[in-house]
Design a protein around this motif. Structure first.
Motif, PDB file in Angstrom:
ATOM      1  N   HIS A  34       8.795  -5.822   0.260  1.00 22.96           N
ATOM      2  CA  HIS A  34       7.571  -5.428  -0.462  1.00 22.96           C
ATOM      3  C   HIS A  34       7.074  -4.095  -0.526  1.00 22.96           C
ATOM      4  N   VAL A  35       6.912  -4.182   1.183  1.00 21.93           N
ATOM      5  CA  VAL A  35       6.298  -3.421   1.920  1.00 21.93           C
ATOM      6  C   VAL A  35       7.538  -1.768   1.911  1.00 21.93           C
ATOM      7  N   ASN A  46      10.214   1.131  -3.843  1.00 21.10           N
ATOM      8  CA  ASN A  46      10.125   1.866  -5.090  1.00 21.10           C
ATOM      9  C   ASN A  46      10.742   3.149  -3.719  1.00 21.10           C
ATOM     10  N   GLU A  47      10.072   3.976  -3.485  1.00 19.70           N
ATOM     11  CA  GLU A  47      10.270   4.860  -3.223  1.00 19.70           C
ATOM     12  C   GLU A  47      10.712   5.272  -1.342  1.00 19.70           C
ATOM     13  N   LYS A  48      10.184   3.873  -0.731  1.00 17.85           N
ATOM     14  CA  LYS A  48      10.172   4.285   0.431  1.00 17.85           C
ATOM     15  C   LYS A  48      11.817   3.486   0.809  1.00 17.85           C
ATOM     16  N   PRO A  75       2.638   5.030  10.126  1.00 16.45           N
ATOM     17  CA  PRO A  75       1.418   4.264  10.049  1.00 16.45           C
ATOM     18  C   PRO A  75       1.886   3.047   9.501  1.00 16.45           C
ATOM     19  N   SER A  76       2.705   3.274   8.388  1.00 18.29           N
ATOM     20  CA  SER A  76       3.095   1.584   7.147  1.00 18.29           C
ATOM     21  C   SER A  76       4.093   0.881   8.415  1.00 18.29           C
ATOM     22  N   ILE A 132       1.824  -1.011  10.881  1.00 16.27           N
ATOM     23  CA  ILE A 132       0.948  -2.133  10.355  1.00 16.27           C
ATOM     24  C   ILE A 132       2.867  -3.455  10.102  1.00 16.27           C
ATOM     25  N   LEU A 176       2.312  -7.385  10.480  1.00 17.40           N
ATOM     26  CA  LEU A 176       1.348  -8.021   9.084  1.00 17.40           C
ATOM     27  C   LEU A 176       2.935  -9.210   9.921  1.00 17.40           C
ATOM     28  N   VAL A 181       2.101 -13.503  10.280  1.00 14.75           N
ATOM     29  CA  VAL A 181       2.365 -14.259   9.397  1.00 14.75           C
ATOM     30  C   VAL A 181       3.434 -15.015   9.959  1.00 14.75           C
ATOM     31  N   PHE A 191      -7.226  -8.149  11.092  1.00 13.74           N
ATOM     32  CA  PHE A 191      -6.475  -8.442   9.994  1.00 13.74           C
ATOM     33  C   PHE A 191      -7.676  -8.136   9.020  1.00 13.74           C
ATOM     34  N   VAL A 218      -8.258  -4.180   8.229  1.00 17.14           N
ATOM     35  CA  VAL A 218      -7.073  -3.548   8.564  1.00 17.14           C
ATOM     36  C   VAL A 218      -6.748  -3.436   6.762  1.00 17.14           C
ATOM     37  N   SER A 227      -5.900  -0.606   3.377  1.00 19.29           N
ATOM     38  CA  SER A 227      -4.695  -0.472   3.673  1.00 19.29           C
ATOM     39  C   SER A 227      -5.275  -0.615   2.078  1.00 19.29           C
ATOM     40  N   TRP A 229      -2.033   8.883   3.032  1.00 21.12           N
ATOM     41  CA  TRP A 229      -0.866   8.203   4.755  1.00 21.12           C
ATOM     42  C   TRP A 229      -0.253   7.106   4.702  1.00 21.12           C
ATOM     43  N   LEU A 230      -0.421   6.150   3.584  1.00 22.76           N
ATOM     44  CA  LEU A 230       0.245   5.003   3.972  1.00 22.76           C
ATOM     45  C   LEU A 230       1.743   4.830   3.322  1.00 22.76           C
ATOM     46  N   GLY A 231       1.285   6.164   2.032  1.00 24.87           N
ATOM     47  CA  GLY A 231       2.916   6.050   1.393  1.00 24.87           C
ATOM     48  C   GLY A 231       2.108   6.545   0.049  1.00 24.87           C
ATOM     49  N   LYS A 249       1.520   4.158  -4.334  1.00 21.41           N
ATOM     50  CA  LYS A 249       0.953   2.736  -5.152  1.00 21.41           C
ATOM     51  C   LYS A 249       2.315   1.795  -4.515  1.00 21.41           C
ATOM     52  N   ASN A 250       0.954   1.018  -3.659  1.00 24.23           N
ATOM     53  CA  ASN A 250       1.785  -0.598  -3.024  1.00 24.23           C
ATOM     54  C   ASN A 250       0.568  -1.153  -3.150  1.00 24.23           C
ATOM     55  N   PHE A 310       0.755  -4.110  -1.776  1.00 26.56           N
ATOM     56  CA  PHE A 310       0.950  -5.156  -1.331  1.00 26.56           C
ATOM     57  C   PHE A 310       0.011  -5.538  -0.310  1.00 26.56           C
ATOM     58  N   LEU A 311      -0.001  -4.442   0.653  1.00 20.66           N
ATOM     59  CA  LEU A 311       0.031  -4.832   2.081  1.00 20.66           C
ATOM     60  C   LEU A 311      -1.505  -4.921   2.309  1.00 20.66           C
ATOM     61  N   ALA A 367      -2.245  -8.299   1.378  1.00 21.78           N
ATOM     62  CA  ALA A 367      -1.506  -9.718   2.262  1.00 21.78           C
ATOM     63  C   ALA A 367      -2.123  -9.350   4.047  1.00 21.78           C
ATOM     64  N   TYR A 368      -2.929  -8.296   4.054  1.00 21.15           N
ATOM     65  CA  TYR A 368      -3.415  -8.174   5.050  1.00 21.15           C
ATOM     66  C   TYR A 368      -5.137  -9.543   4.517  1.00 21.15           C
TER      67      TYR A 368
END
Lengths: 671, 353
Positions: free
Chosen positions: A478-479, A482-484, A554-555, A558, A562, A566, B63, B66, B70, B301-303, B305-306, B308-309, B312-313
């Motif tokens: 999920h993280v 798409n483009e990643k 950074p992702s 993170i 996570l 979890v 968390f 963060v 995010s 910086w996180l990429g 559109k997501n 989820f992070l 979730a956090y």
């Protein structure tokens, strides 16, 4: 006494004579003889030289009828070089020699002497002799040579020939040898019995000797605390009836606080093992202590086999050559390397120097070994299952085509480089300190029932690996969507997540941290990154630059955080909950150890016990029927009196300390 | 003769009294070291309520921020997604989409209109998104030959490139394999009103790929010559290291829904701007039920559109704080003394082992 043996005297340069003997009995007898001025000076070939009060007498040894456990005696044929007379000298167990006395000899005094010595716990031997005529000797010698060179049935033939000669003996007397218990034997037995191990004593001594010694080392207790049941009888029927009676007594009195033990003789045992095996097996399961006297080495092994078939885990400990068969038959064989040589020690799985080391062997090292093995085996399954489950989950999003998410280098390195070292440091893990264990020997019961390695603990690890795999997989896809979503990056993220989780899992499962463990776990963690940086620098590798790219995002970090949160959160919460609200025995002791210190616990326990002494149905609630729980200990060496379990099982340490000066040290010796 | 009636005499010495034996044994003993005797100093932490509650609380406290950060970053991203594969089929061929896409005579041009919902700052990334396209299928993933791409001398190495290895008369295909063969070939031209928005198609692939994986002296040959056309055709005069679309495509995706970079637009877009897209609907996703989408997106910086992070956090942080409170409450209501021996099973039923 000086001649009827297989002792070899060794003359040291200073003129002192030392004896090399096969058994300590013979050593003792020859030394005693030399103390009485009958000194065996040398034995070369067939000539023995004896110095008696400055008179030198030479004897020629014609034949040696060696000791066998069937005949229970040995004989020596000598000829006096001066007078030329031939003598037969015999030495052996009283029931083997006394019946062979010539008719008319008063053997009552001898029998009384034997009994008296046996009551004192001494090992008795009977000595006898006879004069032979030359003709008789020559005839017999021929037969003997024939028997010795026979190819089939040699033992039987030799025994037969020996029988021919050993009769109408002139009894000379009885010798009694004090066999001292080793230091620390009663305490060791006490502690081990507290921890739930059953003890059986198998010895070649007489019944009275054995019972006496058993009382001395805490194996049985005298009336009224303990009761000894005898299985005796001269004929088969008598033996059978005696066995039935004992069995009945055992059955009905198993609920009483009395400690019951049974005693059985070697030849009665022979009858029982052949004819009444089932009844005896039932008796074996019911009783926690037993004394078997006059047992032969093969009977010892048979008894071990019997108990093994009852699903008991058996440990056999002995120090002589006649214990070898028993040691090899048992699940765990322990040999005491001592004065009888190293035969038992060589045949054993474990070899210790003294009997009292057994306590440390079982309680300390055995326990630690079990804990660590349980952790290691389950953890190895866990880490492999983790990778497998992630692959399985990945196949659901890759069209069930069998694509491996991880590249082959990572998979190969995973088991060897990334995850093996932290687990190996578990070798140093100690869940309870040794002091706590020796003060609470019942903790061994906790391990005996297989509580740390059984289907339910394994299911726990299995579930954990499934949960972690789901966590890693779902978060990663999920993280990194798409483009990643690129194959190599995603695979590396999933692998890193697994490694992070495992570092935390090992940390959580360890009970004690030395610097080696810190180094192992976190050093390995760093090594993971270093190795991957290395691989990511190889241009021709599929993984080229992947790790560098990831660590700049950074992702990535993170996501790692996570995943760890979890994954470990529920594990920690569950562990804490169980630790505080339904703690296992080990946990309780751990907490006690670290928060208060063990010394205070003794007071608490005693007060607790006195309050609860009303619960006299204690013994019936014992999990006796769980045959996998108990570990009967078959020992060849004599033990001493035991305590009843119902009363203060925790105040052993105080009286025991005071008993130490009273109980004199004794050497353990096999018969 | 032998003396008789010897009384019991004690056997000499105790077992360990022998000085010679003791000396021998002393030299055989292994050297004492704290490591081999397992006596290294160790710290033995236990799970006290204080410790556990504070860990959970700390985790929660870390968390939640963060997560907030995010989520804010994800919310900052502006994304325009437009699915065009169904819409671009001409009305008279909606029931025979496969026929439409495979018929070379029908024009594949299609015009789409996009509206910008919020201000978008440059650089704006143009992606094409494919759904239900399994670039992670095992046979697809291995259908390539990296040696061939790196070195022009190894042009004949086409192992593992089945079924796209050689032409019918045995000449090796460069680049071989299914991955290259199925190269995406839709094109997009962007206009804002009258202004043409240039799409910068340089540097859309990884630098390491351009420099080390795809060589400067390898040229495509015999490519897409067969009967079955899988995707784009390649210009034989451009070396592979400059064929950025190919390089981007050959970085196989791990999931069946993926986006690949088409280019960048270095113009700011304002809210309510209307973008007209003239696209060539060449690529066949109809035969396997795939979807094609055009995506315009900014990046933080996180990429992309997501959410989820962020979510979730926040959820995990909240749960941790809740657990911390729950454990504290439990501890206050039902305190259990640590290491209470009364709970040892052999103390509960003394001698009742």
């Amino acid at each position: 006494m000086a001649l009827c043996n297989t002792v070899i005297p060794i003359k040291s340069p200073s003129g002192q004579i030392s004896y090399k003997a096969q058994s300590q009995d013979e050593d003792a007898l020859v030394n005693a003889a030399s103390n009485l001025h009958m000194v065996l000076v040398s034995k070369n070939g067939n000539n023995a030289e004896i110095h008696f009060n400055r008179r030198v007498v030479q004897y020629e040894i014609l034949d040696v009828l060696e000791f066998t456990s069937d005949r229970k005696r040995m004989s020596v044929l000598i000829s006096d070089s001066e007078s030329g007379k031939i003598f037969l000298l015999s030495k052996g167990a009283d029931e083997a020699i006394l019946p062979l006395a010539y008719s008319g000899q008063q053997i009552k005094t001898f029998i009384d002497a034997v009994d008296k010595y046996a009551q004192l716990g001494l090992r008795t031997l009977c000595l006898a002799w006879r004069e032979l005529g030359l003709q008789e000797y020559l005839e017999w010698s021929r037969l003997f040579k024939e028997a010795n060179s026979a190819l089939i049935d040699r033992e039987w033939k030799v025994a037969e020939v020996c029988q021919k000669l050993e009769h109408t003996l002139d009894i000379l007397g009885i010798s009694a040898i004090e066999d001292r218990l080793q230091a620390g034997v009663p305490e060791t037995i006490e502690i081990l019995r507290q921890s739930g191990i059953n003890f059986w004593m198998l010895t070649g001594d007489k019944q009275s000797t054995a019972i006496q010694i058993a009382l001395l080392c805490n194996l049985i207790s005298s009336e009224p605390k303990g009761q000894l049941l005898y299985i005796n009888g001269k004929t088969e029927d008598e033996v059978a009836r005696s066995l039935e009676r004992v069995l009945l007594t055992m059955r009905i009195t198993s609920s009483e606080p009395k400690e019951l033990a049974f005693v059985v003789d070697g030849w009665a045992l022979e009858i029982i093992l052949t004819r009444y095996k089932e009844a005896f097996t039932e008796l074996a399961v019911l009783s926690k202590t037993a004394i078997c006297c006059r047992v032969t080495p093969s009977q010892k092994a048979q008894l071990v086999k019997l108990l093994k078939s009852c699903d008991y885990r058996t440990l056999a400990i002995g120090d002589g050559g006649n214990d070898v068969r028993m040691i090899q038959q048992a699940h765990i064989g322990v040999g005491i390397s001592g004065r009888e040589g190293l035969q038992a020690a060589r045949a054993a799985d474990y070899s210790i120097g003294k009997f009292r080391f057994l306590k440390r062997l079982i309680l300390v090292h055995g326990r630690y070994s079990y804990n660590r093995t349980a952790f290691l085996s389950q953890y190895s399954f866990y880490k492999s299952l983790l990778i497998c489950f992630i692959q399985i989950l990945f196949s659901f999003v890759s069209g069930i085509a069998g694509t491996s998410l991880f590249n082959s280098v990572s998979l190969m390195a995973y088991n060897v480089f990334y995850t093996s070292i932290p687990v190996l440091t578990t070798v140093l893990d100690k869940d309870l300190s040794e002091r706590t264990v020796t003060q609470n020997p019942e903790i061994l019961l906790y391990c005996q029932a297989g509580r740390l390695l059984n289907p339910s603990t394994f299911a726990g690890w299995f579930g954990r690996s499934l949960y972690h795999a789901i966590v890693v997989f779902l978060i990663t896809i999920h993280v990194y969507a798409n483009e990643k979503s690129e194959m190599e990056e995603l695979s590396m993220v999933a692998l890193s997540g697994s490694i992070w989780l495992q570092a935390f899992v090992v940390t959580l499962e360890m009970n004690s941290f030395t610097f080696v463990q810190f180094l192992g776990i976190w050093g390995n963690f760093a090594a993971f990154y270093i190795i991957n940086f290395g691989i990511s620098s190889i241009p021709s590798a599929g993984m080229y630059t992947i790790m560098f790219r990831l660590c700049r995002q950074p992702s990535y970090w993170i996501t790692m955080l996570l995943i760890s949160g979890v994954g470990m959160g529920p594990v920690l919460a569950l562990k804490y909950f169980r630790y505080t609200y339904s703690p296992s025995a080990i946990n309780i002791l751990q907490k006690a150890e670290r928060s208060r210190g063990p010394m205070y616990t003794l007071v608490n326990l005693e007060s607790q016990l006195r309050l609860d002494n009303n619960a006299t149905d204690s013994i019936s609630s014992m999990p006796v029927k769980k045959s996998s729980v108990y570990e009967p200990l078959l020992s060849d060496s004599p033990m001493a009196s035991r305590r009843s379990v119902a009363s203060s099982s925790f105040d052993i340490f105080q009286p025991a300390q005071s008993r130490v000066p009273a109980s004199y040290p004794r050497n353990i010796k096999a018969s | 003769m032998d003396s008789s009636n010897a009384a019991g005499t004690s056997n000499g010495g105790s077992g360990d009294g022998d000085p010679a034996a003791a000396a021998r044994r002393n030299t055989k003993m292994p050297k004492y070291s704290k490591f081999t005797q397992q006596e290294l100093p160790a710290c033995k932490p236990i799970l006290t309520p204080k410790w556990v509650v504070s860990v959970f609380f700390l985790v929660g406290v870390i968390f939640v921020p963060v997560g907030v950060v995010s989520l804010l970053a994800a919310r900052d991203v502006v994304e325009i997604i437009d699915r065009y594969d169904d819409a671009c089929v001409p009305v008279n061929m909606t029931d025979n989409k496969l026929g439409y896409i495979q018929n070379e005579t029908i024009s594949k041009e299609c015009t789409r209109t996009l509206t910008v919902t919020k201000d978008m700052k440059q650089p704006i990334f143009v992606y094409y998104q494919l759904d239900n396209f399994y670039q992670n299928h095992r046979r697809y993933v291995k259908s390539r030959n990296d040696a061939q791409l790196r070195d022009y001398k190894k042009a004949n190495q086409t192992t593992s490139c089945e079924p796209e290895r050689t032409t019918a008369d045995g000449k090796p295909i460069v680049p071989c394999g299914l991955i290259a063969w199925s190269l995406f070939n839709d094109t997009y031209i962007f206009n804002r009103g009258n202004e043409n928005l240039t799409v910068d198609k340089k540097d859309i692939s990884w630098k390491s790929d351009r420099e080390h994986k795809f060589a400067k002296n390898v040229y495509p040959s015999n490519f897409q010559n067969g009967g079955l056309i899988g995707g784009a055709k390649l210009d034989s005069s451009i070396p592979l290291s400059d064929q950025e679309d190919l390089i981007v495509w050959m970085r196989t995706a791990a999931l069946p829904t993926f986006r690949k970079l088409y280019g960048r637009i270095y113009v700011d877009l304002k809210e309510n701007d209307t973008i007209t897209v003239k696209l060539d609907n060449n690529y066949n996703t109809y035969s396997f039920g795939g979807k094609k989408k055009l995506v315009l997106s900014t990046a933080t910086w996180l990429g992309g559109k997501n959410d989820f992070l962020g979510f979730a956090y926040l959820i995990v942080g909240g749960l941790c704080i809740f657990l911390a409170f729950a454990f504290t409450l439990l501890y206050v209501i039902k305190p259990r003394k640590l290491g209470d021996h009364n709970y040892l099973s052999w103390n509960r039923h003394p001698a009742g082992r």
